[in-house]
Design a protein around this motif. Structure first.
Motif, PDB file in Angstrom:
ATOM      1  N   ASP A 127      29.396  14.399  12.048  1.00 57.15           N
ATOM      2  CA  ASP A 127      29.230  13.634  11.062  1.00 57.15           C
ATOM      3  C   ASP A 127      28.551  14.420   9.722  1.00 57.15           C
ATOM      4  O   ASP A 127      27.649  15.310  10.042  1.00 57.15           O
ATOM      5  N   VAL A 128      28.825  14.039   8.590  1.00 60.38           N
ATOM      6  CA  VAL A 128      28.447  14.536   7.495  1.00 60.38           C
ATOM      7  C   VAL A 128      27.815  13.216   6.689  1.00 60.38           C
ATOM      8  O   VAL A 128      28.266  12.282   6.432  1.00 60.38           O
ATOM      9  N   PHE A 129      26.584  13.494   6.282  1.00 64.19           N
ATOM     10  CA  PHE A 129      26.187  12.776   5.323  1.00 64.19           C
ATOM     11  C   PHE A 129      25.042  13.412   4.138  1.00 64.19           C
ATOM     12  O   PHE A 129      24.482  14.235   4.356  1.00 64.19           O
ATOM     13  N   GLN A 130      24.834  12.652   3.130  1.00 60.49           N
ATOM     14  CA  GLN A 130      24.033  12.779   1.954  1.00 60.49           C
ATOM     15  C   GLN A 130      22.767  11.990   2.133  1.00 60.49           C
ATOM     16  O   GLN A 130      22.957  10.709   1.610  1.00 60.49           O
ATOM     17  N   PRO A 131      21.872  12.435   2.445  1.00 57.12           N
ATOM     18  CA  PRO A 131      20.448  11.358   2.552  1.00 57.12           C
ATOM     19  C   PRO A 131      19.892  11.056   1.305  1.00 57.12           C
ATOM     20  O   PRO A 131      19.987  11.760   0.253  1.00 57.12           O
ATOM     21  N   VAL A 132      19.412  10.074   0.892  1.00 63.38           N
ATOM     22  CA  VAL A 132      18.804   9.569  -0.295  1.00 63.38           C
ATOM     23  C   VAL A 132      17.419   9.064   0.177  1.00 63.38           C
ATOM     24  O   VAL A 132      17.305   8.107   0.848  1.00 63.38           O
ATOM     25  N   SER A 133      16.478  10.197   0.217  1.00 64.06           N
ATOM     26  CA  SER A 133      15.131   9.958   0.946  1.00 64.06           C
ATOM     27  C   SER A 133      14.178   9.627   0.037  1.00 64.06           C
ATOM     28  O   SER A 133      13.963  10.379  -1.094  1.00 64.06           O
ATOM     29  N   ILE A 134      13.608   8.360   0.289  1.00 66.69           N
ATOM     30  CA  ILE A 134      12.657   7.762  -0.509  1.00 66.69           C
ATOM     31  C   ILE A 134      11.291   7.932   0.157  1.00 66.69           C
ATOM     32  O   ILE A 134      11.005   7.408   1.254  1.00 66.69           O
ATOM     33  N   VAL A 135      10.423   8.829  -0.372  1.00 64.41           N
ATOM     34  CA  VAL A 135       9.429   9.198   0.130  1.00 64.41           C
ATOM     35  C   VAL A 135       8.259   8.595  -0.402  1.00 64.41           C
ATOM     36  O   VAL A 135       7.894   8.627  -1.547  1.00 64.41           O
ATOM     37  N   TYR A 136       7.281   8.167   0.451  1.00 68.81           N
ATOM     38  CA  TYR A 136       6.011   7.343   0.116  1.00 68.81           C
ATOM     39  C   TYR A 136       4.796   7.881   0.808  1.00 68.81           C
ATOM     40  O   TYR A 136       5.080   8.718   1.762  1.00 68.81           O
ATOM     41  N   TYR A 137       3.677   7.626   0.424  1.00 65.69           N
ATOM     42  CA  TYR A 137       2.484   7.871   1.169  1.00 65.69           C
ATOM     43  C   TYR A 137       1.706   6.830   1.332  1.00 65.69           C
ATOM     44  O   TYR A 137       1.563   5.701   0.285  1.00 65.69           O
ATOM     45  N   THR A 138       0.687   6.647   2.248  1.00 64.45           N
ATOM     46  CA  THR A 138      -0.236   5.640   2.265  1.00 64.45           C
ATOM     47  C   THR A 138      -1.554   6.059   3.049  1.00 64.45           C
ATOM     48  O   THR A 138      -1.351   6.803   3.980  1.00 64.45           O
ATOM     49  N   GLU A 140       0.722  -1.233   0.078  1.00 63.56           N
ATOM     50  CA  GLU A 140      -0.111   0.094  -0.026  1.00 63.56           C
ATOM     51  C   GLU A 140       0.766   1.351  -0.003  1.00 63.56           C
ATOM     52  O   GLU A 140       0.285   2.328   0.097  1.00 63.56           O
ATOM     53  N   LEU A 141       2.177   1.174  -0.107  1.00 64.71           N
ATOM     54  CA  LEU A 141       3.021   2.278  -0.181  1.00 64.71           C
ATOM     55  C   LEU A 141       3.149   3.035  -1.519  1.00 64.71           C
ATOM     56  O   LEU A 141       3.334   2.169  -2.661  1.00 64.71           O
ATOM     57  N   ASN A 142       2.984   4.114  -1.945  1.00 66.19           N
ATOM     58  CA  ASN A 142       2.810   4.871  -2.985  1.00 66.19           C
ATOM     59  C   ASN A 142       4.063   5.856  -3.071  1.00 66.19           C
ATOM     60  O   ASN A 142       4.136   6.712  -2.285  1.00 66.19           O
ATOM     61  N   LEU A 143       4.800   5.505  -4.072  1.00 64.22           N
ATOM     62  CA  LEU A 143       6.056   6.349  -4.208  1.00 64.22           C
ATOM     63  C   LEU A 143       5.484   7.794  -4.310  1.00 64.22           C
ATOM     64  O   LEU A 143       4.918   8.154  -5.660  1.00 64.22           O
ATOM     65  N   ILE A 144       6.291   8.712  -3.856  1.00 68.29           N
ATOM     66  CA  ILE A 144       6.136  10.161  -4.155  1.00 68.29           C
ATOM     67  C   ILE A 144       7.222  10.583  -4.700  1.00 68.29           C
ATOM     68  O   ILE A 144       7.234  11.248  -6.306  1.00 68.29           O
ATOM     69  N   ASN A 145       8.492  10.442  -4.246  1.00 68.74           N
ATOM     70  CA  ASN A 145       9.556  10.991  -5.071  1.00 68.74           C
ATOM     71  C   ASN A 145      11.030  10.442  -4.235  1.00 68.74           C
ATOM     72  O   ASN A 145      10.909   9.925  -3.163  1.00 68.74           O
TER      73      ASN A 145
END
Length: 160
Positions: free
Chosen positions: A98-109, A78-83
């Protein structure tokens, strides 16, 4: 479970890392979005989600993090990818250097089961907010995710 990021940090120190994670916009039957008031130092509101562990899919990460942070059970199907959000404009430097570059996978449900349960280690409060009336003290990137989602609804790209 071994904490993947902690294990890597022990080896590389503060060196910049790419860190994939999942974030979920959970909507109730009124179209309101669930926000978590975080228990960490800044106590900003944000969306449930977190970093991926080794051998975990993005969807599995979403399900696990939502359960840990809210007590709710969501469904991979039921997860729908937004971006997916990443790039130099999203790089984060933490107070501990600490340094990081996130790769954020955003869903809606809109599908979930269970009762809201606060884990006081990560969460101060949980509350549904109207998508156009978000709290001022909110994680900026996650406010942008909700704004993008709202724009997708307005354009008809997403139907809830």
């Amino acid at each position: 479970m071994v904490n993947y990021v902690q294990t890597i940090r022990e080896k590389v120190g503060h060196m910049p890392l790419l860190l994939p994670g999942s974030i979920v916009i959970i909507l109730n039957n009124k179209g309101q979005v669930l926000l978590q008031e975080r228990a960490d130092g800044d106590q900003k509101y944000g969306l449930p989600g977190g970093l991926m562990e080794l051998y975990e899919s993005a969807e599995e990460t979403a399900v696990r993090e939502v359960k840990e942070e809210t007590g709710l059970h969501i469904y991979e199907s039921e997860l729908n990818l937004i971006n997916v959000h990443t790039g130099k404009d999203w790089v984060v430097k933490l107070d501990n250097e600490d340094v990081f570059q996130p790769v954020s996978i955003v869903y809606y449900t809109t599908k979930y089961d269970g009762e809201l349960t606060i884990d006081h280690n990560e969460t101060k409060s949980l509350k549904f907010f109207h998508r156009d009336e978000l709290p001022n003290h909110m994680v900026l990137s996650q406010r942008k995710y909700i704004e993008q989602f709202n724009a997708m609804i307005q354009s008809g790209e997403v139907t809830i």
